[in-house]
Scaffold this active site. Sequence first.
Site, PDB file in Angstrom:
ATOM      1  N   ASN A   7       0.877  -1.165   0.000  1.00 21.25           N
ATOM      2  CA  ASN A   7       0.000   0.000   0.000  1.00 21.25           C
ATOM      3  C   ASN A   7       0.919   1.220   0.000  1.00 21.25           C
ATOM      4  O   ASN A   7       1.475   1.580   1.034  1.00 21.25           O
ATOM      5  CB  ASN A   7      -0.873  -0.059   1.255  1.00 21.25           C
ATOM      6  CG  ASN A   7      -1.875   1.070   1.314  1.00 21.25           C
ATOM      7  OD1 ASN A   7      -1.831   1.998   0.505  1.00 21.25           O
ATOM      8  ND2 ASN A   7      -2.767   1.009   2.282  1.00 21.25           N
ATOM      9  N   ARG A  92      -2.527  -1.994  -3.598  1.00 21.11           N
ATOM     10  CA  ARG A  92      -3.754  -1.231  -3.392  1.00 21.11           C
ATOM     11  C   ARG A  92      -3.709  -0.017  -4.322  1.00 21.11           C
ATOM     12  O   ARG A  92      -2.754   0.765  -4.285  1.00 21.11           O
ATOM     13  CB  ARG A  92      -3.804  -0.734  -1.961  1.00 21.11           C
ATOM     14  CG  ARG A  92      -5.027   0.079  -1.736  1.00 21.11           C
ATOM     15  CD  ARG A  92      -4.898   0.941  -0.540  1.00 21.11           C
ATOM     16  NE  ARG A  92      -6.221   1.434  -0.201  1.00 21.11           N
ATOM     17  CZ  ARG A  92      -6.524   1.946   0.965  1.00 21.11           C
ATOM     18  NH1 ARG A  92      -5.641   2.000   1.909  1.00 21.11           N
ATOM     19  NH2 ARG A  92      -7.735   2.380   1.188  1.00 21.11           N
ATOM     20  N   HIS A 181     -12.570   3.557  -0.313  1.00 19.15           N
ATOM     21  CA  HIS A 181     -12.610   2.595   0.800  1.00 19.15           C
ATOM     22  C   HIS A 181     -13.307   1.296   0.408  1.00 19.15           C
ATOM     23  O   HIS A 181     -13.770   0.549   1.281  1.00 19.15           O
ATOM     24  CB  HIS A 181     -13.360   3.148   2.030  1.00 19.15           C
ATOM     25  CG  HIS A 181     -12.638   4.246   2.752  1.00 19.15           C
ATOM     26  ND1 HIS A 181     -13.302   5.282   3.353  1.00 19.15           N
ATOM     27  CD2 HIS A 181     -11.323   4.459   2.976  1.00 19.15           C
ATOM     28  CE1 HIS A 181     -12.418   6.097   3.916  1.00 19.15           C
ATOM     29  NE2 HIS A 181     -11.206   5.610   3.691  1.00 19.15           N
ATOM     30  N   ARG A 242     -10.937  16.833   6.961  1.00 13.77           N
ATOM     31  CA  ARG A 242     -11.703  17.182   5.752  1.00 13.77           C
ATOM     32  C   ARG A 242     -13.115  17.615   6.115  1.00 13.77           C
ATOM     33  O   ARG A 242     -13.726  17.049   7.021  1.00 13.77           O
ATOM     34  CB  ARG A 242     -11.802  15.966   4.814  1.00 13.77           C
ATOM     35  CG  ARG A 242     -10.476  15.590   4.205  1.00 13.77           C
ATOM     36  CD  ARG A 242     -10.603  14.343   3.348  1.00 13.77           C
ATOM     37  NE  ARG A 242      -9.530  13.418   3.682  1.00 13.77           N
ATOM     38  CZ  ARG A 242      -9.493  12.139   3.328  1.00 13.77           C
ATOM     39  NH1 ARG A 242     -10.474  11.612   2.608  1.00 13.77           N
ATOM     40  NH2 ARG A 242      -8.493  11.374   3.681  1.00 13.77           N
ATOM     41  N   GLU A 385      -7.831  -4.718   5.026  1.00 14.59           N
ATOM     42  CA  GLU A 385      -7.773  -4.456   3.581  1.00 14.59           C
ATOM     43  C   GLU A 385      -6.702  -5.310   2.901  1.00 14.59           C
ATOM     44  O   GLU A 385      -6.876  -5.781   1.786  1.00 14.59           O
ATOM     45  CB  GLU A 385      -7.506  -2.961   3.345  1.00 14.59           C
ATOM     46  CG  GLU A 385      -8.704  -2.115   3.731  1.00 14.59           C
ATOM     47  CD  GLU A 385      -8.358  -0.682   4.066  1.00 14.59           C
ATOM     48  OE1 GLU A 385      -7.645  -0.460   5.072  1.00 14.59           O
ATOM     49  OE2 GLU A 385      -8.797   0.224   3.347  1.00 14.59           O
TER      50      GLU A 385
END
Length: 403
Positions: A7, A92, A181, A242, A385
């Site tokens: 990743n 990923r 995601h 954010r 993940e």
Amino acid sequence: MNVFVLNCGSSSVKYKLFDMGAGQPEPVLAEGRIERIGTEQAIVVHKSRGREHRSVRPVFEHRDAIGLVLNMMAADGEAAGGEHRVDAIGHRVVHGGELYRDAVLVTDEVKQSLIELSELAPLHNPPTTAGIDACAELLPGVPQVAVFDTALHADMPKHAYLYGIPYELYERLHIRRYGFHGISHKYVAGRVAALMERPLESLRIISCHLGNGASVTAVKNGRSVDTSMGFTPLEGLMMGTRSGDIDAGAVIYLLAHEGMSVTELNAMLNRESGLRGISGVGSDMRDVEQAVLEGHEMARLAFDMYEYRVRKYIGAYAAAMNGVDAIAFTAGIGEHSPMLRAQICRNLTYLGVELDPERNQVSGREAEISAPGSRVRVFVIPTDEERVIARDTVAVLRQRAAS
Ligand code: ADP
């Protein structure tokens, strides 16, 4: 078959080496991360065979980082009297655009399209292609597979992924909601179905991935029918730094009346907003919660805003699926904050959600937290993940071998 999962972020590389042939759950032979790549003082954390090695050293590029990891893994293998060889690599990839609905073997053509997609994900896709190049050089001949965070959402209905702007902008510039995601939401939905002992194809699941970045996804019969992130990972929930949803009119106003530049706006919306921008105590939910407990008013406001957004999306997605069978919480905040989960679920009784306060105290462990008899079942599912990426990598290579 050993699968090396990578990743690659803009200044970090996270990795895990799985032995995919040794039964389920597949054992992890080595794992770790390198942070602050591009500096003299990169942080290296490598775990293998129950031991953790930490060091600080110069690592200037992704290629150097991956070379270092491969050397450490080779040394582990020797020490174990065997070999930690890499049979396949799974990457990923944050953005697969409209092109990729599933994981794919990396070919020159695929790599070229990832480079082109970098326009849509300027922070995320370039480090991945750097990682792909480094692996091609350091592990020549080892197959590489790209697994996309957008893939789960690729089948969202058009009415869910389009914005109400002139259609021509979708056709020409591909402006639409993509969602992110997906790898995490896919893992979570699969675990919920397994725990409920029901086929995924028969369930309506709302998966809440609440980490630094955060999104909610409506998974109906195993497919994403809507998700809170959009054209970029800025839309939707309020996050650590954010803003999440904001009226585009407010952005136009800031441009017109505050004289903000595009760079300043980008920084404000992505890095200075969310929990950080409201609470004043920071972007980390642990600090916000601590401040709430100490009576800090702005932290309380930030916490309530965060919670309210999650709850609103859960309500919206119950509407999108004409009901909900299960709600799941994952990622740093979802897995570790009983306080947030309790506040969300307290206001979902109308849907048939009944939380068990004691079960809800769980942190970072897979568990059902709804009360026995709750019409909607609620779960905490630590996301994984890397395991999804490793499994998808094997699936792509098997398919290729069979065809
Ligand atoms: P990323 O999106 O970077 O992978 P994570 O999934 O690790 O992020 O989530 C990071 C968030 O999880 C941070 O806001 C952190 O405060 C929060 N978190 C971690 N542990 C706890 C905890 N015990 N209580 C509340 N929040 C926590």
